[in-house]
Enzyme design. Sequence first.
Site, mmCIF file in Angstrom:
data_model
loop_
_atom_site.group_PDB
_atom_site.id
_atom_site.type_symbol
_atom_site.label_atom_id
_atom_site.label_comp_id
_atom_site.label_asym_id
_atom_site.label_seq_id
_atom_site.Cartn_x
_atom_site.Cartn_y
_atom_site.Cartn_z
ATOM 1 N N LYS A 219 -22.699 13.558 45.117
ATOM 2 C CA LYS A 219 -23.994 13.384 44.451
ATOM 3 C C LYS A 219 -24.014 14.113 43.117
ATOM 4 C CE LYS A 219 -27.737 15.929 45.510
ATOM 5 N NZ LYS A 219 -28.620 16.346 44.394
ATOM 6 N N ASN A 220 -23.539 15.359 43.110
ATOM 7 C CA ASN A 220 -23.638 16.180 41.910
ATOM 8 C C ASN A 220 -22.663 15.777 40.818
ATOM 9 O OD1 ASN A 220 -25.704 17.602 43.049
ATOM 10 N ND2 ASN A 220 -24.479 19.390 43.597
ATOM 11 N N ARG B 26 -34.484 17.215 39.773
ATOM 12 C CA ARG B 26 -34.158 18.057 38.624
ATOM 13 C C ARG B 26 -33.053 17.444 37.767
ATOM 14 N NH1 ARG B 26 -33.706 23.105 36.349
ATOM 15 N NH2 ARG B 26 -31.606 23.807 35.920
ATOM 16 N N CYS C 283 -36.367 19.755 44.156
ATOM 17 C CA CYS C 283 -36.610 20.780 45.168
ATOM 18 C C CYS C 283 -37.318 21.990 44.563
ATOM 19 C CB CYS C 283 -35.287 21.228 45.781
ATOM 20 S SG CYS C 283 -34.432 19.939 46.705
ATOM 21 N N ARG D 92 -36.138 27.558 38.144
ATOM 22 C CA ARG D 92 -34.895 26.886 37.761
ATOM 23 C C ARG D 92 -35.105 26.311 36.361
ATOM 24 N NH1 ARG D 92 -32.105 23.289 42.179
ATOM 25 N NH2 ARG D 92 -33.773 21.830 41.740
ATOM 26 N N PRO D 93 -35.211 27.195 35.348
ATOM 27 C CA PRO D 93 -35.594 26.737 34.022
ATOM 28 C C PRO D 93 -34.497 25.917 33.357
ATOM 29 C CG PRO D 93 -34.939 29.045 33.948
ATOM 30 C CD PRO D 93 -34.963 28.650 35.395
ATOM 31 N N ASP E 94 -34.189 26.187 30.106
ATOM 32 C CA ASP E 94 -34.135 26.819 28.795
ATOM 33 C C ASP E 94 -32.721 26.879 28.236
ATOM 34 O OD1 ASP E 94 -33.646 28.720 30.909
ATOM 35 O OD2 ASP E 94 -33.758 30.321 29.423
ATOM 36 N N GLN E 95 -31.699 26.971 29.119
ATOM 37 C CA GLN E 95 -30.327 26.991 28.632
ATOM 38 C C GLN E 95 -29.960 25.660 27.969
ATOM 39 O OE1 GLN E 95 -28.264 29.939 28.865
ATOM 40 N NE2 GLN E 95 -30.355 30.623 29.273
ATOM 41 N N ASP F 165 -25.590 25.939 47.818
ATOM 42 C CA ASP F 165 -26.012 24.738 48.538
ATOM 43 C C ASP F 165 -25.509 24.695 49.978
ATOM 44 O OD1 ASP F 165 -27.503 23.750 46.475
ATOM 45 O OD2 ASP F 165 -25.980 22.393 45.721
ATOM 46 N N ARG G 120 -32.032 12.782 50.340
ATOM 47 C CA ARG G 120 -31.704 12.884 48.917
ATOM 48 C C ARG G 120 -30.240 13.248 48.705
ATOM 49 N NH1 ARG G 120 -34.812 17.018 45.926
ATOM 50 N NH2 ARG G 120 -33.451 16.221 44.287
#
Length: 420
Positions: free
Chosen positions: A22-23, A95, A119, A124-125, A127-128, A307, A399
Site C-alpha cells: 500500500k505504502n 493522509r 487515521c 502528523r504535520p 510542514d516538512q 505500523d 484500508r
Amino acid sequence: MDKFVINGGKKLSGVVTADGSKNAALPIIMSSILFSEGETVLDNISPIKDIFTTIKVLEFIGAEIEYNPEKGRMTIACNRLSNSTAPYDLMRQMRASFLVLGPLLARFGEARVSLPGGCVLGSRPVDQHIKGFADLGAKISEESGYVVAKARPLKGATIHFDRPSHTGTENIIFGAALAEGETRIINAACDPEVVDVANFLIKAGAKIKGAGTSTVVIQGVKKLKAVKYRVSGDRLVAGTYLCAAAITGGSVKVEGISPAHLTMVSRKLYEMGCVIAEGKNSLQLKSPKRLNPIRVITYPYPGFPTDLQACIMSLATISSGTSTIKETVFEDRFAHTMELRRLGADITVAGDEAMIRGVEKLKGASVMASDIRAGAGLVLACLAAEGSSEILRVYHVDRGYNRMEEKLSQLGADIKRINE
C-alpha cells in the site's frame, strides 16, 4: 457497517501471499500525474480501500484509469488532466492523498490541495513537505484549509528534513524530478517503499541517486515517459501474518516479500522465541509454546516499524514476563491499549512508553478499531483470546488489508465478516 466475529484459540498454519505494498502503490499511482504522454501500467496493486480513494482523487483531476482488482493491474493515462485542485471530500479520507501536491506543482506550476485526513494518530504535520517546496522556490499560502502552491518552474535546492518522513521524501522527489537543476534531500527516509517509488521513476527517465539512504540526489529532467512497473510486496501485511502465527502458537509461511525488508521485525520475533526461516522471497515463522517478553522501540526504517507496534504489543500481552514498548514515531498511538485491556491484557501507559505484563490467557470481548494498524493488532489478540470476540469499525482494517478475514480463514482461523 461491517464487523469481524472471531472465535479464538485456533493455531494458524499454512502459506499466505502478501499483497502489493500500500505504502508504495499510493505514491507511485500519484506520481503518474508527472507523465503527460502514454499510459502507466502497474501490477500487484492490492484492492484495498485506500487504492480506490486514490483512484477517485486522480479521476477528479482528469486522469483516465482502468483497474482490474482480481488481476491487480492498473492502467493510468494522465494526458488530459484538467484540474490542479484536490478537494477536501477526497483528501480527508487518507493522509497519503497529500502526495498529489508535488506532481501537480511540478507539472502545472501550481496546485491547490486540501490538508489531508486519514487515521487520527496525534500530530502528523505536513510542514516538512511545505518547507521543502518553499526551498524549491514555490510560494506557499493557506486558504480555507487548502495549501496553495505556485512555482514556474521549481528550482533545485538542498532540503533538510528535521526527521525522516517517507511521504515528505516522496513528495519532494516528485517535485524535484522535473525541476531545474539538482536537488539534495538530507535526512531522507530510507524505507523500502521510497526505494520502490524511486525505481519506478528511474525507469520512467528520472535521475535519482541514493534512494534507501539518508541523502537522496535528484537531477531534474525535462520529461518523463510512462512505463510498466510491478509494485513490491507489502512488508507490513507480511509482518502482521507472521505475528498472527506467533500469537496463536502456529506456523505460517508468508510469500511475495523481501526478507531484508523485515530484518528488525524478524529479530524481535526471534527474541520472543520464534523460529524464523528465510527464503528468497519468503519468511516462515514457527511459534514457541509460550512467547518471551520483549523490549521494542519504534523508529523510522530500518528500525522497528511503528505500523507493527500494535501487533507486537498483542504478542506481548500473553508473553511469559513484562515487556516494554516505546513509541517514538507518532503521538497518541496507544489507543489500542484500552481495547486490549477489554480482552484482559495488563498494560500501563506512561507518556510514550507502555509496560505490558504478560497474562496466561486473553478472553473474548467486543472491541473497536481506531486505525488500520490498531485494528490489525486487535484481530491478532482476538485470534489468541479464549471464546468469542467482535471487532467493530473494521473499515479501518480494510484500508490496509485485502480480505484479511479470508486469508486468516485459509490459515485455520475462525473469523467471519458480518454486515450490520
